[in-house]
Design a protein around this motif. Sequence first.
Motif, PDB file in Angstrom:
ATOM      1  N   MET A   1       0.910   8.755  -1.716  1.00  0.00           N
ATOM      2  CA  MET A   1       1.973   8.288  -2.598  1.00  0.00           C
ATOM      3  C   MET A   1       2.065   6.764  -2.532  1.00  0.00           C
ATOM      4  O   MET A   1       2.226   6.189  -1.453  1.00  0.00           O
ATOM      5  N   ASP A   2       1.940   6.103  -3.685  1.00  0.00           N
ATOM      6  CA  ASP A   2       2.083   4.654  -3.705  1.00  0.00           C
ATOM      7  C   ASP A   2       3.516   4.259  -3.376  1.00  0.00           C
ATOM      8  O   ASP A   2       4.475   4.898  -3.820  1.00  0.00           O
ATOM      9  N   CYS A   3       3.636   3.205  -2.603  1.00  0.00           N
ATOM     10  CA  CYS A   3       4.953   2.732  -2.171  1.00  0.00           C
ATOM     11  C   CYS A   3       5.548   1.773  -3.204  1.00  0.00           C
ATOM     12  O   CYS A   3       4.832   1.138  -3.990  1.00  0.00           O
ATOM     13  N   ARG A   4       6.840   1.650  -3.147  1.00  0.00           N
ATOM     14  CA  ARG A   4       7.526   0.537  -3.769  1.00  0.00           C
ATOM     15  C   ARG A   4       7.704  -0.536  -2.690  1.00  0.00           C
ATOM     16  O   ARG A   4       7.245  -0.388  -1.560  1.00  0.00           O
ATOM     17  N   TYR A   5       8.337  -1.621  -3.028  1.00  0.00           N
ATOM     18  CA  TYR A   5       8.744  -2.616  -2.045  1.00  0.00           C
ATOM     19  C   TYR A   5       7.561  -3.291  -1.333  1.00  0.00           C
ATOM     20  O   TYR A   5       7.484  -3.309  -0.107  1.00  0.00           O
ATOM     21  N   CYS A  23       5.710  -6.713   7.255  1.00  0.00           N
ATOM     22  CA  CYS A  23       4.341  -6.647   7.766  1.00  0.00           C
ATOM     23  C   CYS A  23       3.346  -7.091   6.700  1.00  0.00           C
ATOM     24  O   CYS A  23       3.423  -6.663   5.548  1.00  0.00           O
ATOM     25  N   LYS A  24       2.412  -7.933   7.115  1.00  0.00           N
ATOM     26  CA  LYS A  24       1.279  -8.323   6.266  1.00  0.00           C
ATOM     27  C   LYS A  24       0.087  -7.489   6.731  1.00  0.00           C
ATOM     28  O   LYS A  24      -0.422  -7.692   7.830  1.00  0.00           O
ATOM     29  N   ILE A  25      -0.331  -6.551   5.876  1.00  0.00           N
ATOM     30  CA  ILE A  25      -1.220  -5.471   6.296  1.00  0.00           C
ATOM     31  C   ILE A  25      -2.595  -5.631   5.657  1.00  0.00           C
ATOM     32  O   ILE A  25      -2.719  -5.711   4.427  1.00  0.00           O
ATOM     33  N   ALA A  26      -3.622  -5.670   6.485  1.00  0.00           N
ATOM     34  CA  ALA A  26      -4.993  -5.772   5.995  1.00  0.00           C
ATOM     35  C   ALA A  26      -5.453  -4.426   5.440  1.00  0.00           C
ATOM     36  O   ALA A  26      -4.912  -3.368   5.782  1.00  0.00           O
ATOM     37  N   ASN A  27      -6.468  -4.468   4.592  1.00  0.00           N
ATOM     38  CA  ASN A  27      -7.001  -3.249   3.999  1.00  0.00           C
ATOM     39  C   ASN A  27      -7.443  -2.271   5.090  1.00  0.00           C
ATOM     40  O   ASN A  27      -8.125  -2.643   6.046  1.00  0.00           O
ATOM     41  N   GLY A  28      -7.024  -1.027   4.962  1.00  0.00           N
ATOM     42  CA  GLY A  28      -7.372   0.003   5.934  1.00  0.00           C
ATOM     43  C   GLY A  28      -6.468   0.056   7.144  1.00  0.00           C
ATOM     44  O   GLY A  28      -6.653   0.916   8.020  1.00  0.00           O
ATOM     45  N   LYS A  29      -5.487  -0.822   7.210  1.00  0.00           N
ATOM     46  CA  LYS A  29      -4.575  -0.870   8.353  1.00  0.00           C
ATOM     47  C   LYS A  29      -3.180  -0.421   7.944  1.00  0.00           C
ATOM     48  O   LYS A  29      -2.853  -0.320   6.762  1.00  0.00           O
ATOM     49  N   ALA A  30      -2.340  -0.158   8.964  1.00  0.00           N
ATOM     50  CA  ALA A  30      -0.963   0.263   8.744  1.00  0.00           C
ATOM     51  C   ALA A  30      -0.008  -0.772   9.308  1.00  0.00           C
ATOM     52  O   ALA A  30      -0.378  -1.592  10.158  1.00  0.00           O
ATOM     53  N   GLY A  31       1.228  -0.729   8.837  1.00  0.00           N
ATOM     54  CA  GLY A  31       2.260  -1.612   9.364  1.00  0.00           C
ATOM     55  C   GLY A  31       2.804  -1.116  10.691  1.00  0.00           C
ATOM     56  O   GLY A  31       2.323  -0.120  11.259  1.00  0.00           O
ATOM     57  N   VAL A  39      -4.285   0.535   1.206  1.00  0.00           N
ATOM     58  CA  VAL A  39      -5.486   1.224   0.724  1.00  0.00           C
ATOM     59  C   VAL A  39      -5.996   0.471  -0.500  1.00  0.00           C
ATOM     60  O   VAL A  39      -5.440   0.591  -1.598  1.00  0.00           O
ATOM     61  N   ASP A  40      -6.998  -0.365  -0.268  1.00  0.00           N
ATOM     62  CA  ASP A  40      -7.603  -1.151  -1.348  1.00  0.00           C
ATOM     63  C   ASP A  40      -6.571  -1.962  -2.125  1.00  0.00           C
ATOM     64  O   ASP A  40      -6.565  -2.003  -3.362  1.00  0.00           O
ATOM     65  N   GLY A  41      -5.683  -2.610  -1.388  1.00  0.00           N
ATOM     66  CA  GLY A  41      -4.707  -3.495  -2.010  1.00  0.00           C
ATOM     67  C   GLY A  41      -3.458  -2.811  -2.533  1.00  0.00           C
ATOM     68  O   GLY A  41      -2.619  -3.454  -3.163  1.00  0.00           O
ATOM     69  N   VAL A  42      -3.309  -1.517  -2.269  1.00  0.00           N
ATOM     70  CA  VAL A  42      -2.123  -0.760  -2.664  1.00  0.00           C
ATOM     71  C   VAL A  42      -1.432  -0.248  -1.404  1.00  0.00           C
ATOM     72  O   VAL A  42      -2.084   0.336  -0.527  1.00  0.00           O
ATOM     73  N   LEU A  43      -0.140  -0.470  -1.303  1.00  0.00           N
ATOM     74  CA  LEU A  43       0.609   0.045  -0.156  1.00  0.00           C
ATOM     75  C   LEU A  43       0.919   1.513  -0.413  1.00  0.00           C
ATOM     76  O   LEU A  43       1.519   1.875  -1.432  1.00  0.00           O
ATOM     77  N   VAL A  44       0.517   2.349   0.529  1.00  0.00           N
ATOM     78  CA  VAL A  44       0.606   3.795   0.373  1.00  0.00           C
ATOM     79  C   VAL A  44       1.415   4.389   1.518  1.00  0.00           C
ATOM     80  O   VAL A  44       1.234   4.004   2.680  1.00  0.00           O
ATOM     81  N   SER A  45       2.319   5.321   1.201  1.00  0.00           N
ATOM     82  CA  SER A  45       3.034   6.069   2.227  1.00  0.00           C
ATOM     83  C   SER A  45       2.196   7.272   2.635  1.00  0.00           C
ATOM     84  O   SER A  45       1.902   8.147   1.815  1.00  0.00           O
ATOM     85  N   LYS A  46       1.809   7.312   3.900  1.00  0.00           N
ATOM     86  CA  LYS A  46       0.994   8.413   4.407  1.00  0.00           C
ATOM     87  C   LYS A  46       1.822   9.644   4.750  1.00  0.00           C
ATOM     88  O   LYS A  46       1.262  10.677   5.138  1.00  0.00           O
ATOM     89  N   VAL A  47       3.151   9.540   4.630  1.00  0.00           N
ATOM     90  CA  VAL A  47       4.004  10.662   5.041  1.00  0.00           C
ATOM     91  C   VAL A  47       4.820  11.235   3.886  1.00  0.00           C
ATOM     92  O   VAL A  47       5.615  12.151   4.099  1.00  0.00           O
ATOM     93  N   TYR A  48       4.645  10.719   2.683  1.00  0.00           N
ATOM     94  CA  TYR A  48       5.408  11.249   1.547  1.00  0.00           C
ATOM     95  C   TYR A  48       5.074  12.732   1.374  1.00  0.00           C
ATOM     96  O   TYR A  48       3.917  13.117   1.196  1.00  0.00           O
ATOM     97  N   GLY A  49       6.117  13.568   1.431  1.00  0.00           N
ATOM     98  CA  GLY A  49       5.930  15.000   1.275  1.00  0.00           C
ATOM     99  C   GLY A  49       5.317  15.692   2.470  1.00  0.00           C
ATOM    100  O   GLY A  49       4.917  16.860   2.369  1.00  0.00           O
ATOM    101  N   LYS A  50       5.257  15.008   3.614  1.00  0.00           N
ATOM    102  CA  LYS A  50       4.613  15.575   4.797  1.00  0.00           C
ATOM    103  C   LYS A  50       5.514  15.463   6.026  1.00  0.00           C
ATOM    104  O   LYS A  50       5.209  14.745   6.984  1.00  0.00           O
ATOM    105  N   PRO A  51       6.638  16.172   6.028  1.00  0.00           N
ATOM    106  CA  PRO A  51       7.511  16.128   7.209  1.00  0.00           C
ATOM    107  C   PRO A  51       6.848  16.779   8.424  1.00  0.00           C
ATOM    108  O   PRO A  51       6.072  17.733   8.281  1.00  0.00           O
ATOM    109  N   CYS A  52       7.131  16.239   9.588  1.00  0.00           N
ATOM    110  CA  CYS A  52       6.568  16.776  10.831  1.00  0.00           C
ATOM    111  C   CYS A  52       7.566  17.628  11.583  1.00  0.00           C
ATOM    112  O   CYS A  52       7.202  18.313  12.537  1.00  0.00           O
ATOM    113  N   SER A  53       8.816  17.606  11.158  1.00  0.00           N
ATOM    114  CA  SER A  53       9.843  18.362  11.875  1.00  0.00           C
ATOM    115  C   SER A  53      10.889  18.874  10.893  1.00  0.00           C
ATOM    116  O   SER A  53      11.351  18.135  10.021  1.00  0.00           O
ATOM    117  N   LEU A  54      11.247  20.148  11.049  1.00  0.00           N
ATOM    118  CA  LEU A  54      12.296  20.783  10.262  1.00  0.00           C
ATOM    119  C   LEU A  54      13.150  21.623  11.192  1.00  0.00           C
ATOM    120  O   LEU A  54      12.634  22.312  12.070  1.00  0.00           O
TER     121      LEU A  54
END
Length: 287
Positions: A1-5, A23-31, A39-54
């Motif tokens: 999921m592409d991030c806003r902000y 955070c100033k984040i290089a390609n392939g890295k996380a904040g 991800v290739d110049g787009v900030l992406v949320s790796k957890v959108y829709g993927k909760p680890c606890s319910l």
Amino acid sequence: MDCRYYQRLSDGRVECQLCPHRCKIANGKAGICRSRSNVDGVLVSKVYGKPCSLAIDPIEKKPLYHFHPGTKCLSIACTGCNFRCLNCQNHEISQASPTDVDNYDLSPRQVVALCIEHHCPGIAYTYTEPLTYMEYIVETARLAREAGLWNILVTAGYVCQEPLKDLLPYLDAANIDLKSFSDDIYQRISGGHLQPVLDTILAMRDARVWIELTNLVIPGVNDDMEMIRQMCRWIADNGLADNPLHFSRFFPRYKLQHIPPTPVSTLQEAKGIAEREGINYVYLGNV
């Protein structure tokens, strides 16, 4: 999921503008939060829709004592946090990357449906730092509000004001972890600053979100009674005297295993100070 902000930088990095770390984040890295990646110049949320606890929790566990007591809520969390608290109670998921733990696949609409299925009147975004997956909770909270459900945020409050404005219209209640009233302690223990947290508290107050505050008292770290007095005076002076303040007992955890549990007498002393400073509802937790 592409991030806003965020903003793209000329050198291929992106600057995340969700929280004060920026955070100033290089390609392939996380904040710092580990969940927002370039991800290739787009900030992406790796957890959108993927909760680890319910879980289904009593609302008092958040803790919220003056917001619909006796009810339950669907608690949901994704991995990640923008603090590095040495005393973290949920470090297995808050200090983890999305690939380090098992995740569910749940869209915002599915979260709302799950809440209704289990007859919970509200959703609590909790356990880790929900503001690091802001896009997910804003969309879930919007759908929850449409379905007549409450939205509850359990947070350390470390966020920029512009992103926060997107969430406030859908937020009903929040417990904010006010870790101390010292910027130095915030930097040493959590890796952040105090003022943005105070700004979050005031923004929620102005948006008429129900607020309760928690202060975990750690021996030798933030148990200075004069500092606690200043914190309580700030709370009362800013129109929050009728909002509950929870002093919580510390137990050895994570990277502070060498510090003993907080004496109950310390919490009782803090409670007395808070009451003398005009705070009307003071509770002791973990006792």
